[in-house]
Design an enzyme around this catalytic site. Structure first.
Site, PDB file in Angstrom:
ATOM      1  N   GLY A  49       0.768  -1.241   0.000  1.00 41.63           N
ATOM      2  CA  GLY A  49       0.000   0.000   0.000  1.00 41.63           C
ATOM      3  C   GLY A  49       0.797   1.288   0.000  1.00 41.63           C
ATOM      4  N   ASP A 104       1.048   3.517   4.606  1.00 41.55           N
ATOM      5  CA  ASP A 104      -0.050   4.212   3.946  1.00 41.55           C
ATOM      6  C   ASP A 104      -1.127   4.553   4.971  1.00 41.55           C
ATOM      7  OD1 ASP A 104      -0.586   1.537   4.364  1.00 41.55           O
ATOM      8  OD2 ASP A 104      -1.445   1.155   2.388  1.00 41.55           O
ATOM      9  N   ASP A 107      -4.602   1.498  11.016  1.00 37.85           N
ATOM     10  CA  ASP A 107      -6.015   1.257  11.323  1.00 37.85           C
ATOM     11  C   ASP A 107      -6.111   0.824  12.787  1.00 37.85           C
ATOM     12  OD1 ASP A 107      -8.640   0.375  11.359  1.00 37.85           O
ATOM     13  OD2 ASP A 107      -8.450  -0.990   9.689  1.00 37.85           O
ATOM     14  N   ASP A 163      -5.769  -0.371  -1.646  1.00 37.84           N
ATOM     15  CA  ASP A 163      -6.620  -1.220  -2.477  1.00 37.84           C
ATOM     16  C   ASP A 163      -7.805  -1.795  -1.712  1.00 37.84           C
ATOM     17  OD1 ASP A 163      -5.134  -3.090  -0.821  1.00 37.84           O
ATOM     18  OD2 ASP A 163      -5.843  -4.648  -2.188  1.00 37.84           O
TER      19      ASP A 163
HETATM   20  P1  IMP Z   1      -3.711  -2.271  11.069  1.00 36.44           P
HETATM   21  O1  IMP Z   1      -2.787  -3.383  11.443  1.00 36.44           O
HETATM   22  O2  IMP Z   1      -5.128  -2.588  11.465  1.00 36.44           O
HETATM   23  O3  IMP Z   1      -3.256  -0.932  11.582  1.00 36.44           O
HETATM   24  O4  IMP Z   1      -3.793  -2.234   9.493  1.00 36.44           O
HETATM   25  C1  IMP Z   1      -2.803  -1.728   8.720  1.00 36.44           C
HETATM   26  C2  IMP Z   1      -2.906  -2.217   7.283  1.00 36.44           C
HETATM   27  O5  IMP Z   1      -4.254  -2.571   6.919  1.00 36.44           O
HETATM   28  C3  IMP Z   1      -2.524  -1.118   6.329  1.00 36.44           C
HETATM   29  O6  IMP Z   1      -1.158  -1.112   6.060  1.00 36.44           O
HETATM   30  C4  IMP Z   1      -3.357  -1.441   5.102  1.00 36.44           C
HETATM   31  O7  IMP Z   1      -2.659  -2.346   4.278  1.00 36.44           O
HETATM   32  C5  IMP Z   1      -4.580  -2.124   5.634  1.00 36.44           C
HETATM   33  N1  IMP Z   1      -5.737  -1.195   5.730  1.00 36.44           N
HETATM   34  C6  IMP Z   1      -6.294  -0.700   6.855  1.00 36.44           C
HETATM   35  N2  IMP Z   1      -7.326   0.110   6.597  1.00 36.44           N
HETATM   36  C7  IMP Z   1      -7.428   0.147   5.250  1.00 36.44           C
HETATM   37  C8  IMP Z   1      -8.301   0.861   4.352  1.00 36.44           C
HETATM   38  O8  IMP Z   1      -9.213   1.620   4.744  1.00 36.44           O
HETATM   39  N3  IMP Z   1      -8.089   0.655   3.033  1.00 36.44           N
HETATM   40  C9  IMP Z   1      -7.115  -0.165   2.543  1.00 36.44           C
HETATM   41  N4  IMP Z   1      -6.268  -0.838   3.351  1.00 36.44           N
HETATM   42  C10 IMP Z   1      -6.414  -0.685   4.687  1.00 36.44           C
END
Ligand code: IMP
Length: 179
Positions: A49, A104, A107, A163
């Site tokens: 991403g 990118d 979350d 994506d």
């Molecule tokens: P986390 O571990 O929940 O913080 O997620 C991080 C990863 O989830 C990011 O690097 C993205 O690849 C993916 N991700 C989280 N939210 C989104 C979104 O809204 N759109 C696309 N990819 C996302």
């Protein structure tokens, strides 16, 4: 920016234009350049991403720097699986380096909170995170994100490298899942 777009049958509406993104990336680049004057940071871009953001961010940084890439996966479809897998390992020697992770989007924060301790074991002088987007209300872990582009609500976004099941990375603006 175009009107709503449809990907895999889901509708997304315009959210952040390429102009807004460019202004923010330039600002982040200025901050990083100021903070790392006289240093030689190693940017670590998280694939897939962050590749678009990373390409723009390093060109907004006026400081000697290197960049390398790592691939982690914690996401399938629209929901975080909560598990982190290192798909492509890191070849570079991080000993004594000032590392700036380029993400990118953060979350839940699980990806970064699992990845940063792994990096710390490799002996860098410092680690900072630069993330274009942060879903502040979705954070479940304490993650210190030094450079934040936009704080956004907990809604799925695509475009500018992000994506939805493989599609949407080439869209120059960022779109948000429509209700
Ligand atoms: P986390 O571990 O929940 O913080 O997620 C991080 C990863 O989830 C990011 O690097 C993205 O690849 C993916 N991700 C989280 N939210 C989104 C979104 O809204 N759109 C696309 N990819 C996302």
């Amino acid at each position: 920016m175009k009107e709503n777009i449809t990907i895999h049958g889901l509708s997304f509406r315009p959210y952040l234009s390429r102009e807004q993104i460019a202004v923010k990336v330039a600002e982040m680049g200025r901050l990083i350049s100021r903070d790392y004057q006289g240093k030689r940071p190693l940017f670590l871009a998280v694939l897939n991403g962050a590749f678009v953001f990373a390409a723009d961010l390093i060109r907004a940084c006026d400081v000697d720097c290197a960049i390398t890439f790592i691939r982690l996966a914690s996401y399938e479809g629209l929901n975080s699986s909560g598990t982190v897998k290192t798909v492509i390992g890191l070849q570079d020697d991080l000993q004594g380096r000032d590392v700036i992770i380029i993400e990118d989007i953060v979350d839940t924060g699980h990806t970064m909170s699992q990845f940063i301790p792994q990096l710390e074991q490799l002996g860098p002088a410092s680690i900072a995170v630069a993330s274009l987007l942060v879903k502040t209300e979705a954070l479940e872990c304490e993650v210190d994100i030094r450079y934040v582009g936009f704080e956004i609500p907990t809604k799925f976004v695509i475009g500018y490298g992000l994506d939805y099941d493989g599609l949407g990375r080439n869209i120059p603006d960022i779109y948000q899942l429509a209700d």
